[in-house]
Design a protein around this motif. Structure first.
Motif, PDB file in Angstrom:
ATOM      1  N   GLY A 198       0.743  -1.400  -0.152  1.00 60.56           N
ATOM      2  CA  GLY A 198      -0.119  -0.059   0.179  1.00 60.56           C
ATOM      3  C   GLY A 198       0.596   1.443   0.005  1.00 60.56           C
ATOM      4  O   GLY A 198       2.164   1.267   0.882  1.00 60.56           O
ATOM      5  N   GLY A 199       0.252   2.147  -0.474  1.00 60.06           N
ATOM      6  CA  GLY A 199       1.128   3.247  -1.015  1.00 60.06           C
ATOM      7  C   GLY A 199       0.793   5.049  -0.529  1.00 60.06           C
ATOM      8  O   GLY A 199       0.816   5.776  -0.837  1.00 60.06           O
ATOM      9  N   GLY A 200      -0.378   4.911   0.500  1.00 63.92           N
ATOM     10  CA  GLY A 200      -0.742   6.018   0.866  1.00 63.92           C
ATOM     11  C   GLY A 200       0.078   6.669   2.156  1.00 63.92           C
ATOM     12  O   GLY A 200       0.851   6.439   2.648  1.00 63.92           O
ATOM     13  N   GLN A 201      -0.914   7.777   2.734  1.00 63.95           N
ATOM     14  CA  GLN A 201       0.089   8.294   3.614  1.00 63.95           C
ATOM     15  C   GLN A 201       0.272   7.494   4.877  1.00 63.95           C
ATOM     16  O   GLN A 201       0.797   7.474   6.166  1.00 63.95           O
ATOM     17  CB  GLN A 201      -1.399   9.143   4.171  1.00 63.95           C
ATOM     18  CG  GLN A 201      -2.235   9.719   4.776  1.00 63.95           C
ATOM     19  CD  GLN A 201      -3.767   9.135   3.205  1.00 63.95           C
ATOM     20  OE1 GLN A 201      -3.220   9.240   2.799  1.00 63.95           O
ATOM     21  NE2 GLN A 201      -4.723   8.927   4.415  1.00 63.95           N
ATOM     22  N   LEU A 202      -0.307   6.373   5.215  1.00 67.85           N
ATOM     23  CA  LEU A 202       0.203   5.779   6.601  1.00 67.85           C
ATOM     24  C   LEU A 202       0.981   4.937   5.968  1.00 67.85           C
ATOM     25  O   LEU A 202       2.433   4.248   7.473  1.00 67.85           O
ATOM     26  CB  LEU A 202      -1.759   4.358   6.719  1.00 67.85           C
ATOM     27  CG  LEU A 202      -2.211   5.301   7.033  1.00 67.85           C
ATOM     28  CD1 LEU A 202      -3.913   3.861   7.108  1.00 67.85           C
ATOM     29  CD2 LEU A 202      -2.634   6.008   8.050  1.00 67.85           C
ATOM     30  N   GLY A 203       1.217   4.410   4.876  1.00 67.77           N
ATOM     31  CA  GLY A 203       2.126   3.956   4.233  1.00 67.77           C
ATOM     32  C   GLY A 203       3.569   4.515   4.519  1.00 67.77           C
ATOM     33  O   GLY A 203       4.817   4.575   5.003  1.00 67.77           O
ATOM     34  N   ARG A 204       3.394   5.944   4.362  1.00 69.06           N
ATOM     35  CA  ARG A 204       4.195   7.423   4.066  1.00 69.06           C
ATOM     36  C   ARG A 204       4.647   7.099   5.610  1.00 69.06           C
ATOM     37  O   ARG A 204       6.248   7.435   6.121  1.00 69.06           O
ATOM     38  CB  ARG A 204       4.012   8.245   3.386  1.00 69.06           C
ATOM     39  CG  ARG A 204       4.669   9.281   3.441  1.00 69.06           C
ATOM     40  CD  ARG A 204       3.796  10.182   3.060  1.00 69.06           C
ATOM     41  NE  ARG A 204       4.382  12.243   3.205  1.00 69.06           N
ATOM     42  CZ  ARG A 204       5.342  12.505   1.706  1.00 69.06           C
ATOM     43  NH1 ARG A 204       5.252  11.706   1.029  1.00 69.06           N
ATOM     44  NH2 ARG A 204       5.434  13.643   2.090  1.00 69.06           N
ATOM     45  N   MET A 205       3.833   7.418   6.831  1.00 61.28           N
ATOM     46  CA  MET A 205       4.104   7.860   8.073  1.00 61.28           C
ATOM     47  C   MET A 205       4.708   6.618   8.127  1.00 61.28           C
ATOM     48  O   MET A 205       5.403   6.272   9.317  1.00 61.28           O
ATOM     49  CB  MET A 205       3.178   8.175   8.669  1.00 61.28           C
ATOM     50  CG  MET A 205       3.092  10.056   8.488  1.00 61.28           C
ATOM     51  SD  MET A 205       0.995  10.752   9.438  1.00 61.28           S
ATOM     52  CE  MET A 205       0.272  10.268   8.062  1.00 61.28           C
ATOM     53  N   SER A 206       4.715   5.256   8.413  1.00 64.22           N
ATOM     54  CA  SER A 206       5.059   4.015   8.311  1.00 64.22           C
ATOM     55  C   SER A 206       6.940   4.140   8.001  1.00 64.22           C
ATOM     56  O   SER A 206       7.281   3.919   8.801  1.00 64.22           O
ATOM     57  CB  SER A 206       4.290   2.901   8.441  1.00 64.22           C
ATOM     58  OG  SER A 206       3.034   2.801   8.611  1.00 64.22           O
TER      59      SER A 206
END
Ligand code: AMP
Length: 372
Positions: free
Chosen positions: A14-22
């Motif tokens: 997954g490439g969304g913001q949750l992945g970004r902040m993880s």
């Protein structure tokens, strides 16, 4: 799996913001992140060491991704569970695909929650229009009909106020499998984020209070403005569910606080959650670091909170237009997700404001402080 050594690569589906902040939290712990997403230039890939661009259910893509990483996690639920199953034959996947499967289907999810002895709104599966009519009547109006799968941010659901609403709701939502649930007369909505390690040790952040706009999370207040005993009960529910699922990873548990003071679980999300973004700024260890720690087999420190916090989502073009003001307003902590286009309903970023502990002001001041 022993603790993942520094320099290892965490695969994030997954490439969304949750992945970004993880991925940002992973970097701080000395790990690389490798993102699997169909989207070129995704928010997560922008801050990761590598990305595989391809479909979540394409075997060759999944094999290439698995070969490039040391452990795998996911950042949203609408990924292919079969795809995760394949990944799990190649590398450790945390949380397990079995947990994803449970959370992907509202009927399975609510059955699991109820079987763990935890209350939800009364609910019934429905298969045809007559069934929906009978179920709604037995649960009493108003009630809520929802598709069992792929519903989020209020998509795939309808409130039935009387028998007259049944046909229109059926036309709109069928033929997808549906459930109908009793309307929860709640005083507020809360969520608890729980992390659990492979050794069964678990921690929970303080319960947070959530307010929505157009079915999309708009505001989170931490801690939730509910009695301490109820907050403790909410944390106990999250811990019990995490243990029942044998969770290794991080999960959000969304609950209604009923007018009668009872807690009803609405849904679970086995991943970092929008209602936990405040932890980045108000906690020594954020939900994202806790997520990475659990996935990497590191110790889970206590989920302490050093400040009260209010978090506002920046959704769509109107909120995005506030960005220059956000940057110019002292005390607002800015977060932007790197999305090129501010489409309506799209989460572009968020802002957090911190307050001294037990120092959350009243609603009007909170909203003014967050530029509402
Ligand atoms: P969900 O897609 O289940 O997260 O629901 C989205 C939002 O719809 C929730 O955050 C609630 O505000 C509202 N909602 C969902 N289910 C119910 C219910 N049974 N009773 C009252 N409101 C509900």
């Amino acid at each position: 799996m022993t603790a993942l050594p520094p320099g290892s690569t965490i695969g994030i589906v997954g490439g969304g913001q949750l992945g970004r902040m993880s991925a940002m939290a992973a970097a701080r712990l000395g790990y690389r992140s490798h993102i699997l997403t169909p989207e070129p230039d995704s928010p997560a890939a922008q801050v990761a060491a590598a990305a595989t661009i391809g479909a979540y259910d394409d075997a060759a893509t999944l094999r290439a991704f698995a070969a490039a990483v040391d452990v795998i996690t996911f950042e949203f639920e609408n990924v292919s569970a079969a795809g995760l199953d394949l990944l799990a034959t190649l590398k450790t996947v945390r949380p397990s695909p079995a947990i994803l499967r449970i959370s992907q289907d509202r009927a399975t999810e609510k059955s699991f929650i109820n079987a763990a002895g935890i209350a939800t709104s009364a609910w019934l599966p429905v298969t045809d229009r007559a069934d929906l009519r009978a179920a709604a009547a037995s649960l009493e109006y108003p009630c809520v009909v929802k598709t069992t799968r792929l519903g989020y941010d209020g998509r795939g659901q309808a409130v039935l106020r009387s028998d007259d609403d049944v046909s229109a709701a059926w036309e709109r939502l069928a033929p997808k499998p549906l459930i109908v649930e009793a309307f929860a007369h709640f005083t507020c909505e809360i969520s608890v984020i729980v992390a659990r390690g492979a050794d069964g040790s678990a921690v929970t952040f303080d319960a947070a209070e959530n307010q929505h706009r157009n079915h999309i999370l708009s505001l989170t207040l931490a801690p939730a403005r509910i009695p301490a005993a109820l907050a403790t009960q909410a944390q106990a529910i999250a811990l019990r569910l995490a243990a029942a699922l044998d969770l290794i990873g991080l999960m959000a548990v969304e609950m209604f606080v009923g007018r009668d003071g009872r807690l009803l679980v609405n849904e679970i999300a086995p991943r970092p959650h929008n209602s936990g973004h405040w932890t980045i700024d108000a906690c020594p260890v954020s939900q994202f670091e806790m997520h990475i720690r659990a996935v990497a087999g590191l110790p889970l420190p206590p989920a302490l909170r050093h400040a009260d916090a209010a978090m506002r989502n920046l959704v769509g073009p109107d909120d995005f237009a506030l960005w220059p003001t956000v940057l110019a307003t002292p005390g607002l902590i800015p977060h932007l997700y790197g999305k090129a286009e501010a489409r309506p309903g799209r989460k572009m970023g968020h802002v957090t404001r911190l307050f001294p502990r037990e120092g959350l002001p009243g609603d009007a001041d909170i909203k003014e402080g967050l530029l509402f």
